[in-house]
Write a protein that holds these residues in place. Structure first.
Motif, short mmCIF file in Angstrom:
data_model
loop_
_atom_site.label_atom_id
_atom_site.label_comp_id
_atom_site.label_asym_id
_atom_site.label_seq_id
_atom_site.Cartn_x
_atom_site.Cartn_y
_atom_site.Cartn_z
N ASN A 68 44.62 30.79 29.50
CA ASN A 68 43.54 31.57 30.03
C ASN A 68 43.53 31.48 31.60
OD1 ASN A 68 43.11 33.06 27.41
ND2 ASN A 68 41.16 32.01 27.07
N ASP A 69 43.47 32.45 32.24
CA ASP A 69 43.23 32.47 33.61
C ASP A 69 41.69 32.51 34.07
OD1 ASP A 69 46.20 32.47 34.45
OD2 ASP A 69 45.91 34.47 33.77
N THR A 70 41.21 31.68 34.75
CA THR A 70 39.83 31.40 35.20
C THR A 70 39.57 32.21 36.33
OG1 THR A 70 39.63 29.20 34.25
CG2 THR A 70 37.83 30.13 35.27
N LEU A 71 38.43 33.08 36.21
CA LEU A 71 38.09 33.79 37.42
C LEU A 71 37.51 32.96 38.31
CD1 LEU A 71 35.92 36.96 36.34
CD2 LEU A 71 38.00 36.82 37.55
N LEU A 72 37.81 33.12 39.58
CA LEU A 72 37.39 32.26 40.83
C LEU A 72 36.24 32.88 41.49
CD1 LEU A 72 40.52 30.74 42.60
CD2 LEU A 72 38.75 29.68 41.23
N ASP A 73 36.31 34.22 41.62
CA ASP A 73 35.05 34.98 41.95
C ASP A 73 35.06 36.44 41.78
OD1 ASP A 73 37.16 36.33 43.60
OD2 ASP A 73 36.97 34.41 45.13
N LEU A 74 34.28 37.36 42.12
CA LEU A 74 34.18 38.62 41.95
C LEU A 74 35.34 39.60 42.38
CD1 LEU A 74 30.33 39.09 41.11
CD2 LEU A 74 32.36 38.60 39.44
#
Lengths: 328, 328, 328, 328
Positions: free
Chosen positions: B232-238
């Protein structure tokens, strides 16, 4: 945009937690024997039940709404509907603000300007694949002797995957896997040069299945390390049979009379019970997320029949196109 | 059947040893700056010249026959033609009776009932890819900031492939290879759920290129051995940026704001100087064959620009489709 | 957007005063005898020459660039190109500022944001119909016994139209006309319910021809004034033959075994020598305009073969579609 | 084959006496307000009730099964289903052996090799038009200010048609009619040159409606008797407004900023109570037939809303296509 096929056309509709999901199949010749029972074997293969599959159980009763009369296809569009009975929308409200890593949530929200049905993935849900299986059943009736089989090659990188599965379940984690597919008794000459090569058509359809991230035909990626003198498949006789089948039954985009062979790589499902981080879509701050829904531990367990089904649909389309050339 | 694209439509025509080959591009918006010079950089990249490439040299001069006026696209179909100047049909007559292993010769003969132009592969020839490159040039003008790059990852299984190439040349043999492609500055939300996922569209087009036998996005086949918590690729920002990019910039079939990454595996060219066996199509008897034509030792050397071009065409189509939704 | 047909696909390209115009025909089965001479009879019918037709003479030499080998279709796309030799762009520069009443000039300028090739109507020109005629020639080869004929019913409201024509010529004016078309030996069952009814397919194609403003099948507009007991065509026997043919050979959108009959109404050409008023596109002021180009006095004189050609293309497509159903 | 539209795609399914009929609409942008109530006004216009219409009353309740969430379109396919409640199959068994003159019965039996659902016309039934009306409702929401209106010009050849209708009812006969349609507030530049001219798109759709046998735009057939100097519409100003509107708002296949006007001719319904002759499909002998079902005396009475609906669908498709060009 949601259709595939030049002649044998498959179009799916519905959302995971909407009223129903289903499929319209166009281009099915008249006179094909078809009744609701015909779908049950394949639909059951797609259903959860074995260890490592979701606990959301849908009965998956196919309702043939059109295109069939006196238990035969009529030549007009066949619509098959599956009512969604087991809907629990409550679980999903959190994903509106906390997009799940690896899911369509975030990108879909942007694409559809916030209007998409986000419950359970909405139109992006694996639930929609029930329509693909139904289309495959019809395709296989037209394909007659052409047979499509699959097997799981590995799960979590392991051929003996039972321990891996148990471990993932106990950790609240998920696993990827590889499925191999064989198409037997394919006539020579299916496929079109360039844009409708068999590889193009099958890959297009197989990548429609959620979780698929790779596909290779014949020796595939291994062939990239081979010499031509090793790779070339020598003709045995004028039936087209070759000594080896490194090309996976496809030369120049056309079936060559040998078994079509391909492998599809499925990434691990992104919905994991194990805690992971994401960004809150409202505050923009990092937050913890544990996906408590009813999810598969490994997509490969239920995806075999889906891969068989879309392959059947693609091969069926190419077969019907060949009739135009006056081929059987 | 020989077209691709819903809006930005690419259709190629021609045969290796016919009068000309070319492309018609439909759906190009009006006002795009375009002249014949614009094509030269990419066409040159496709041309042979470096060691390991064919000695058939075609000048590849693009003739824009329609759809451009005062050096800008008009909104009507753009037809670009390349005259075949360097035709040596004599070489190919033998393949009518002795089908080359690994080539479309045998299957095409069956499909088209013996009427196909068999000279140099006819419509199946790699020569047709010149039209794909031309379409890519137009697509890239529409894509503006979206950038597409490739690199050769390996040839003959080796990252330092120069020795491998020399060896194959001296042996009269050929080699496979792997090309990696990156698409940068992609807006979020390109692609459609299911049948027009980005993976579906790109794989359809990339498998149109002769020799491609495998494709994988992001971690691809490696992801099949991973756990969800690793993958899973974790979101860094919006903005959509993620810590890792294991999914290759595509979630749920949609671009997610990160770089799109994929790799294509190319099998070794089947035309080898080294002697090999085949079956005589008339006598049905085994015979020796040495392909003396002017051929590439490794397709990967010239295929980079072709992969970039079809990727540009596919992404351009999805971009224009998004305009319908009112997105830029 | 510029193509038509599900299987037998016709795509035209080019501009009136560009380098060339032409057509790509896809879906033609292999083995159809075809050479450049085959096109001459129909192309000549489209050419001016008789009184009342334009003085712009183009030789209309067809150049088959692909899809034909050893004088037979190969199964790959057939591209036919016609070089524009008689180009006089000077005449047309004035229409950039003074849009001709009744022409596409004004609307096309808005649609294509001023980037369209306005010389001689550009891509909207009747010159493009040369490609339609070429497509028709190929279609008719596939149709074999199915025969398509036309006649001029009237010009300028008169059945004996020679005087009317002379009068219009001397006045610098133009005339409309009506053409009737017959399709004989049509097998029963061509066409699809609803969207691909024969009427839908033929009307779509016939309205592609510049100047056509009306079409009616069988009794057409007259049938609107009839009673069912008068209109209904009584079956004579099980071959499908009927006593009358008020429906023009089409029931429920399908061919019923009788002659297909339709009539097309063509408005008068808008390019008249006679002085008329228009608005200057720059100043917005009313101005006088006299169109001095080389134009037809009545489109019906040359449109017969074009109507026959597009009808052939449409019927051919429906015929090939029927092969999918296992029909001949 | 049963779909229409490049972007705004309409596909209908179902049979007159099957379980349900309906429509899938693809390509609807997200965010359009939509609920089941929105369909009632137009569906009611299609319903029988007034004198001269069938006594088969279906409630026509639309069930939105997909593509709508929180009362707005989501961007995924919208499926709308109508259950068939008032099915009386008994009436129709006779038409299996006694094909009704003027109906699809005979040709459909041949096309579909006897497998078609013949009850009440099956997939050919006017009942299917309920899906067209539903698609029209969605299209009109996208069209916003573009308004579509119709009126009955005449029935049975008479403008004051009430007496004609009464007479036909008492005689067990039926009547044809003419409907005129207006499209107002159309932006300049809808439509594509040649194959997707507005006339082509609208006529394709209007001829999909059972009973339509003729269509004309602007002056239509009357223009065939006119001179260019009479016919040409003079520009009034740079908004595109013209003094006359003989071309019906369409020049060169494109909307020119004036009202689009066309007229459709409907033949009389073929199901008449009055005795008529036909051929027995088994014996091949002539037999008397009286169609006792519940039928319309004149299709024009209920067809107005259907013509408006398909026109809306066609114009909507062309409008969405224009967005690709960067036009609103």
């Amino acid at each position: 945009m949601n259709s595939f096929g030049r002649i044998f056309k498959v179009e799916i509709f519905g959302e995971s937690h909407g009223e129903s999901v289903g499929v319209i199949v166009g281009g099915c010749p008249p006179g094909i024997e078809l009744c609701e029972d015909d779908f049950m074997t394949d639909l059951t293969k797609r259903q959860p039940g074995q260890k490592g599959t979701t606990k959301r159980i849908e009965k998956d009763i196919p309702h043939i709404k059109s295109g069939v009369f006196n238990m035969r296809s009529t030549g007009s569009p066949i619509m098959i509907e599956f009512y969604n009975e087991n809907r629990e929308s409550g679980d999903y409200e959190q994903f509106k603000t906390k997009p799940r890593p690896g899911q369509a949530d975030f990108a879909a929200d942007k694409k559809f300007k916030g209007f998409n049905d986000y419950r359970g993935g909405g139109h992006f849900s694996g639930r929609l694949t029930v329509g693909l299986v139904a289309a495959g059943v019809i395709a296989k009736k037209i394909l007659k002797d052409i047979e499509i089989k699959t097997r799981i090659l590995e799960i979590g990188g392991s051929q003996n995957y039972q321990d891996k599965l148990n471990e993932a379940i106990s950790e609240g984690d998920t696993l990827g896997g590889i499925i191999e597919c064989f198409v037997c008794n394919v006539p020579i000459g299916l496929g079109e040069p360039f844009f409708d090569s068999i590889e193009s058509v099958i890959s297009h359809l197989v990548f429609s299945i959620p979780s698929v991230k790779g596909i290779e035909f014949g020796k595939g990626f291994e062939s990239a390390g081979m010499k031509g003198s090793e790779y070339n498949d020598t003709l045995l006789d004028l039936s087209g049979r070759t000594k080896t089948n490194n090309c996976g039954g496809i030369t120049g985009g056309l079936s060559n009379g040998n078994q079509i062979i391909f492998r599809a790589a499925l990434r691990p499902p992104s919905s994991i019970l194990k805690s992971q981080m994401t960004i809150n879509a409202v505050t923009g701050k990092e937050e913890e997320l544990s996906v408590k829904g009813r999810h598969d531990v490994c997509a490969a367990l239920r995806a075999r029949i889906i891969i068989e089904s879309v392959t059947a649909a693609g091969i069926c389309d190419l077969l019907l196109i060949n009739r135009i050339y006056g081929l059987k």
